[in-house]
Design a protein around this motif. Structure first.
Motif, PDB file in Angstrom:
ATOM      1  N   ASN A 102      40.168  56.022 -14.253  1.00 16.92           N
ATOM      2  CA  ASN A 102      40.520  55.215 -13.092  1.00 16.92           C
ATOM      3  C   ASN A 102      42.021  54.993 -12.994  1.00 16.92           C
ATOM      4  N   VAL A 103      42.475  54.603 -11.794  1.00 16.27           N
ATOM      5  CA  VAL A 103      43.898  54.544 -11.479  1.00 16.27           C
ATOM      6  C   VAL A 103      44.412  53.113 -11.570  1.00 16.27           C
ATOM      7  N   PRO A 104      45.362  52.828 -12.477  1.00 20.48           N
ATOM      8  CA  PRO A 104      45.943  51.483 -12.542  1.00 20.48           C
ATOM      9  C   PRO A 104      46.888  51.247 -11.363  1.00 20.48           C
ATOM     10  N   LEU A 105      46.637  50.197 -10.604  1.00 25.25           N
ATOM     11  CA  LEU A 105      47.458  49.929  -9.426  1.00 25.25           C
ATOM     12  C   LEU A 105      48.919  49.678  -9.773  1.00 25.25           C
ATOM     13  N   ASP A 106      49.187  49.169 -10.979  1.00 20.59           N
ATOM     14  CA  ASP A 106      50.580  48.875 -11.314  1.00 20.59           C
ATOM     15  C   ASP A 106      51.408  50.152 -11.466  1.00 20.59           C
ATOM     16  N   GLU A 107      50.758  51.330 -11.523  1.00 14.36           N
ATOM     17  CA  GLU A 107      51.513  52.583 -11.521  1.00 14.36           C
ATOM     18  C   GLU A 107      51.860  53.018 -10.104  1.00 14.36           C
ATOM     19  N   LEU A 108      51.169  52.469  -9.110  1.00 18.47           N
ATOM     20  CA  LEU A 108      51.386  52.861  -7.721  1.00 18.47           C
ATOM     21  C   LEU A 108      52.210  51.861  -6.934  1.00 18.47           C
ATOM     22  N   LEU A 109      52.160  50.581  -7.308  1.00 21.89           N
ATOM     23  CA  LEU A 109      52.723  49.504  -6.491  1.00 21.89           C
ATOM     24  C   LEU A 109      53.903  48.819  -7.174  1.00 21.89           C
ATOM     25  N   THR A 110      54.815  48.315  -6.358  1.00 15.76           N
ATOM     26  CA  THR A 110      55.942  47.546  -6.882  1.00 15.76           C
ATOM     27  C   THR A 110      55.545  46.096  -7.142  1.00 15.76           C
ATOM     28  N   ASP A 111      54.497  45.633  -6.481  1.00 19.54           N
ATOM     29  CA  ASP A 111      54.032  44.259  -6.613  1.00 19.54           C
ATOM     30  C   ASP A 111      52.552  44.227  -6.252  1.00 19.54           C
ATOM     31  N   PHE A 112      51.897  43.127  -6.571  1.00 16.94           N
ATOM     32  CA  PHE A 112      50.476  43.018  -6.254  1.00 16.94           C
ATOM     33  C   PHE A 112      50.118  41.553  -6.036  1.00 16.94           C
ATOM     34  N   THR A 113      49.395  41.284  -4.944  1.00 19.46           N
ATOM     35  CA  THR A 113      49.030  39.916  -4.573  1.00 19.46           C
ATOM     36  C   THR A 113      47.559  39.859  -4.195  1.00 19.46           C
ATOM     37  N   ILE A 114      46.887  38.790  -4.625  1.00 20.24           N
ATOM     38  CA  ILE A 114      45.529  38.493  -4.165  1.00 20.24           C
ATOM     39  C   ILE A 114      45.603  37.202  -3.371  1.00 20.24           C
ATOM     40  N   LEU A 115      45.182  37.262  -2.128  1.00 23.22           N
ATOM     41  CA  LEU A 115      45.365  36.142  -1.212  1.00 23.22           C
ATOM     42  C   LEU A 115      44.031  35.737  -0.603  1.00 23.22           C
ATOM     43  N   LYS A 116      43.729  34.451  -0.638  1.00 23.15           N
ATOM     44  CA  LYS A 116      42.544  33.939   0.046  1.00 23.15           C
ATOM     45  C   LYS A 116      42.892  33.693   1.505  1.00 23.15           C
ATOM     46  N   MET A 117      42.161  34.353   2.408  1.00 17.74           N
ATOM     47  CA  MET A 117      42.420  34.190   3.830  1.00 17.74           C
ATOM     48  C   MET A 117      41.796  32.885   4.322  1.00 17.74           C
ATOM     49  N   ASP A 118      42.400  32.312   5.333  1.00 17.07           N
ATOM     50  CA  ASP A 118      42.011  31.008   5.866  1.00 17.07           C
ATOM     51  C   ASP A 118      40.545  31.002   6.304  1.00 17.07           C
ATOM     52  N   ASN A 119      39.752  30.119   5.693  1.00 16.66           N
ATOM     53  CA  ASN A 119      38.364  29.941   6.146  1.00 16.66           C
ATOM     54  C   ASN A 119      38.097  28.492   6.538  1.00 16.66           C
ATOM     55  N   GLU A 120      39.173  27.711   6.680  1.00 16.64           N
ATOM     56  CA  GLU A 120      39.048  26.323   7.121  1.00 16.64           C
ATOM     57  C   GLU A 120      38.978  26.234   8.644  1.00 16.64           C
ATOM     58  N   ASN A 121      39.632  27.194   9.305  1.00  9.24           N
ATOM     59  CA  ASN A 121      39.661  27.230  10.764  1.00  9.24           C
ATOM     60  C   ASN A 121      38.637  28.250  11.238  1.00  9.24           C
ATOM     61  N   GLU A 122      37.722  27.840  12.086  1.00  6.58           N
ATOM     62  CA  GLU A 122      36.659  28.739  12.533  1.00  6.58           C
ATOM     63  C   GLU A 122      37.217  29.973  13.222  1.00  6.58           C
ATOM     64  N   GLU A 123      38.301  29.809  13.981  1.00  8.40           N
ATOM     65  CA  GLU A 123      38.905  30.945  14.667  1.00  8.40           C
ATOM     66  C   GLU A 123      39.475  31.948  13.670  1.00  8.40           C
ATOM     67  N   ASP A 434      31.370  32.067   3.066  1.00  5.10           N
ATOM     68  CA  ASP A 434      32.026  32.996   2.152  1.00  5.10           C
ATOM     69  C   ASP A 434      33.481  33.209   2.562  1.00  5.10           C
ATOM     70  N   CYS A 435      34.375  33.268   1.597  1.00  8.08           N
ATOM     71  CA  CYS A 435      35.785  33.479   1.899  1.00  8.08           C
ATOM     72  C   CYS A 435      36.102  34.978   1.909  1.00  8.08           C
ATOM     73  N   SER A 436      37.194  35.334   2.565  1.00  4.49           N
ATOM     74  CA  SER A 436      37.693  36.701   2.547  1.00  4.49           C
ATOM     75  C   SER A 436      38.944  36.750   1.694  1.00  4.49           C
ATOM     76  N   LEU A 437      39.047  37.757   0.837  1.00  7.17           N
ATOM     77  CA  LEU A 437      40.189  37.925  -0.042  1.00  7.17           C
ATOM     78  C   LEU A 437      40.946  39.185   0.347  1.00  7.17           C
ATOM     79  N   LEU A 438      42.264  39.067   0.401  1.00  5.28           N
ATOM     80  CA  LEU A 438      43.129  40.210   0.682  1.00  5.28           C
ATOM     81  C   LEU A 438      43.838  40.617  -0.599  1.00  5.28           C
ATOM     82  N   PHE A 439      43.665  41.876  -1.002  1.00  4.10           N
ATOM     83  CA  PHE A 439      44.401  42.474  -2.111  1.00  4.10           C
ATOM     84  C   PHE A 439      45.480  43.362  -1.490  1.00  4.10           C
ATOM     85  N   TYR A 440      46.738  43.151  -1.831  1.00  6.10           N
ATOM     86  CA  TYR A 440      47.750  44.020  -1.240  1.00  6.10           C
ATOM     87  C   TYR A 440      48.976  44.157  -2.137  1.00  6.10           C
TER      88      TYR A 440
END
Length: 445
Positions: A102-123, A434-440
Motif C-alpha cells: 500500500n501507498v503511504p500518503l506522506d510520500e505523496l503529500l506535503t501536508d495532510f489534514t482530517i477535517l470534520k465538515m459542519d453538521n450543525e447547520n442543516e443547510e 452522521d458526520c462527514s469527514l474530509l481527508f486532504y
C-alpha cells in the motif's frame, strides 16, 4: 511554452451513472475474459476498478523522505520509455507488475489534514458519500451532480452558504459537472452538464453574466480560467459531434486556438466517451475514456504547438474490451480498469498499482495509508481530486469501520494519539446525524 494535463471522464465519472465494483481475483485472466465483461452493453453500467500509478520521469523529481528512499525501491521495473514520432512516451507493461504494497500518503503529500465538515447547520449537511469537492487556500467547495447545490465551506469545515441553487432560473442550474474557485479574483466558475456557457458567481453567492463557450460541453469536461490573460482553456469530452478536444478562448467566447478531435480520434457513435482532467501538474493532461481504450495514450496539450503530445500508455492489458481511466498526478499516473456495477451495493474496492516515474518501478496496491494508519481504498478515490490536492469526503461511520482495522501497534505515539482523537470525534457525533469527514493534502510537485 505551457503544457498542462487534463483527464476527466464524462458519463463514466458521473456520480449519478457509475460506480466501482470489487474484483475478487485481480490476477485471474479468465475473470477478464468472462461474460462479466463481454456483457458490457450500456456504458453507464461500468466504471473503474483497478488503478495503476506511474511516476513520469522529470527533472523536478524530489527525493523521498529518509535520504531519497522510496517504498518502491525493492520493486521491479515495470515500464520503459519509447519514442513515438519523436515524442518520448512511458509505456507500462501490465504483465510486469508483480509485487503488492500500500501507498503511504506522506510520500505523496506535503501536508495532510482530517477535517470534520459542519453538521450543525442543516443547510451544510453533506448527504452523500464521496462527493466531488474543490480545496482552495481559504475555501472548500462540495458538489454532487444534481443531488445538491454547490456548497461553500471555510477551511475549518464550517458551512458558509450555497452558491446558486438547483433550478432553471437566473443563476440556477440543474446539475454541476465541474467547478473552479478563483479566490484571488473573488470568482467561482460553475460548469453544468451539456453546457453552452460557464456560470459565474462571487463568494457571496451573487451571480454574474455567464461566459459563452466556443462549443457545447459534454459530461466530464474540464476547464482552467486565467483572468489575468483573459483566456479560458477547455478540455472537452470527445463525444460524437464534438469538434475540439482542447481549445483556448477569451471570456467573450471568441476562439483563440483549438486542437481538433478528428486529428486524434475517430467518431464512434456506439460508445460513451469522456476525458479526465485534474490539473495537478503544470501540464494539461488529456485521456479518452471509453470501452476498448486500453492502448490509448494519455496526452499533454501543448499550447505553443497546439497539439496533443503522447506521454503515457499501458500495454499487455488482459482484456482489450474493457475501459480504463488514467489520472496523472505530479509524480504518478493512476490507471483504473472499468467493471460492471450492481444496484444497491454501496461499497466497492479497487485494486491498484503504482509505478515510480524516475526508476519506473511499480507494484499493486489496495489504497492509500494515512499517517494515522487508515487505509483509504474507496472507489473512484482519485476521480475527486482536483487542482493539486488529494481529497476524499466520507461518512464518519464508514471511517470508524476502517479505524477498527488499523494496526495500532505500528503507529508512532503522535499518530496513535491523532487516531484516538479522530475516533473520539466520530463517537461524539449523534448516531442519527452522521458526520462527514474530509481527508486532504497538497501533492508534492
Amino acid at each position: 511554452m505551457s503544457e498542462n494535463t487534463s483527464n476527466q471522464s464524462e458519463n463514466l465519472l458521473s456520480p449519478e451513472l457509475f460506480s466501482f465494483t470489487p474484483i475478487s481475483n485481480r490476477y485471474d485472466k479468465k475473470f477478464y475474459n468472462s461474460r462479466f465483461f463481454s456483457s458490457w452493453r450500456v456504458m453507464k453500467k461500468y466504471i473503474v476498478s483497478i488503478s495503476i500509478i506511474t511516476l513520469l520521469a522529470c527533472n523536478s523529481h524530489q527525493s523521498q523522505p529518509g535520504g531519497g528512499t522510496s517504498f518502491l525501491d525493492d520493486c521491479d521495473v515495470v515500464a520503459a520509455i519509447e519514442v513515438v514520432n519523436g515524442d518520448s512516451v512511458i509505456v507500462c507493461d501490465f504483465n510486469r507488475i508483480n509485487q503488492k504494497k500500500n501507498v503511504p500518503l506522506d510520500e505523496l503529500l506535503t501536508d495532510f489534514t482530517i477535517l470534520k465538515m459542519d453538521n450543525e447547520n442543516e443547510e451544510g449537511l453533506i448527504g452523500e458519500r464521496l462527493p466531488d469537492h474543490i480545496v482552495g487556500e481559504q475555501y472548500i467547495a462540495v458538489f454532487w451532480g444534481s443531488q445538491m447545490p454547490l456548497k461553500l465551506y471555510d477551511k475549518q469545515g464550517k458551512y458558509i452558504r450555497n452558491i446558486g441553487k438547483i433550478g432553471q432560473g437566473p443563476g440556477e442550474y440543474q446539475s454541476v459537472d465541474n467547478v473552479y474557485m478563483d479566490e484571488k479574483s473573488d470568482r467561482i466558475y460553475v460548469l453544468t452538464h451539456s453546457a453552452t456557457r460557464l456560470l459565474l458567481y462571487d463568494f457571496e453567492g451573487n451571480h454574474y453574466p455567464p461566459i459563452p463557450l466556443q462549443e457545447e460541453s459534454v459530461i466530464g469536461s474540464a476547464f482552467l480560467p486565467d483572468r489575468e490573460q483573459g483566456k479560458l482553456i477547455f478540455a472537452n469530452s470527445p463525444w460524437i459531434g464534438v469538434t475540439y478536444s482542447v481549445w483556448i478562448q477569451d471570456f467573450q467566447g471568441n476562439m483563440i486556438q483549438g486542437c481538433k478531435k478528428s486529428d486524434y480520434y475517430e467518431e464512434n457513435p456506439v460508445t460513451t466517451e469522456a476525458t479526465i482532467t485534474r490539473f495537478h501538474t503544470p501540464n494539461i493532461e488529456y485521456f479518452k475514456v471509453e470501452r476498448r481504450n486500453t492502448n490509448e495514450y494519455l496526452y499533454h496539450y501543448s499550447e505553443q504547438e497546439n497539439r496533443l503530445i503522447p506521454r503515457f500508455r499501458m500495454s499487455n492489458m488482459v482484456d482489450q474490451s474493457i475501459a480504463i481511466f488514467i489520472f496523472e498526478l505530479p509524480k504518478h499516473f493512476i490507471v483504473e480498469i472499468g467493471t460492471e456495477t450492481f444496484p444497491g451495493q454501496d461499497e466497492y474496492h479497487t485494486p491498484k498499482m503504482i509505478i515510480d516515474k524516475r526508476t519506473l518501478k511499480g507494484c499493486h496496491f489496495d489504497g492509500f495509508i494515512t499517517p494515522e494508519g487508515i487505509l483509504l481504498d474507496q472507489y473512484r478515490i482519485l476521480a475527486r481530486c482536483y487542482y493539486g490536492y488529494f481529497g476524499l469526503i466520507d461518512f464518519g461511520s464508514n471511517i470508524a469501520e476502517k479505524i477498527e482495522k488499523v494496526d495500532k501497534g505500528s503507529l508512532s505515539s503522535k499518530n496513535s494519539k491523532k487516531l484516538e482523537e479522530l475516533q473520539q470525534l466520530i463517537e461524539e457525533t449523534d448516531l442519527d446525524d452522521d458526520c462527514s469527514l474530509l481527508f486532504y493534502g497538497k501533492f508534492k510537485q
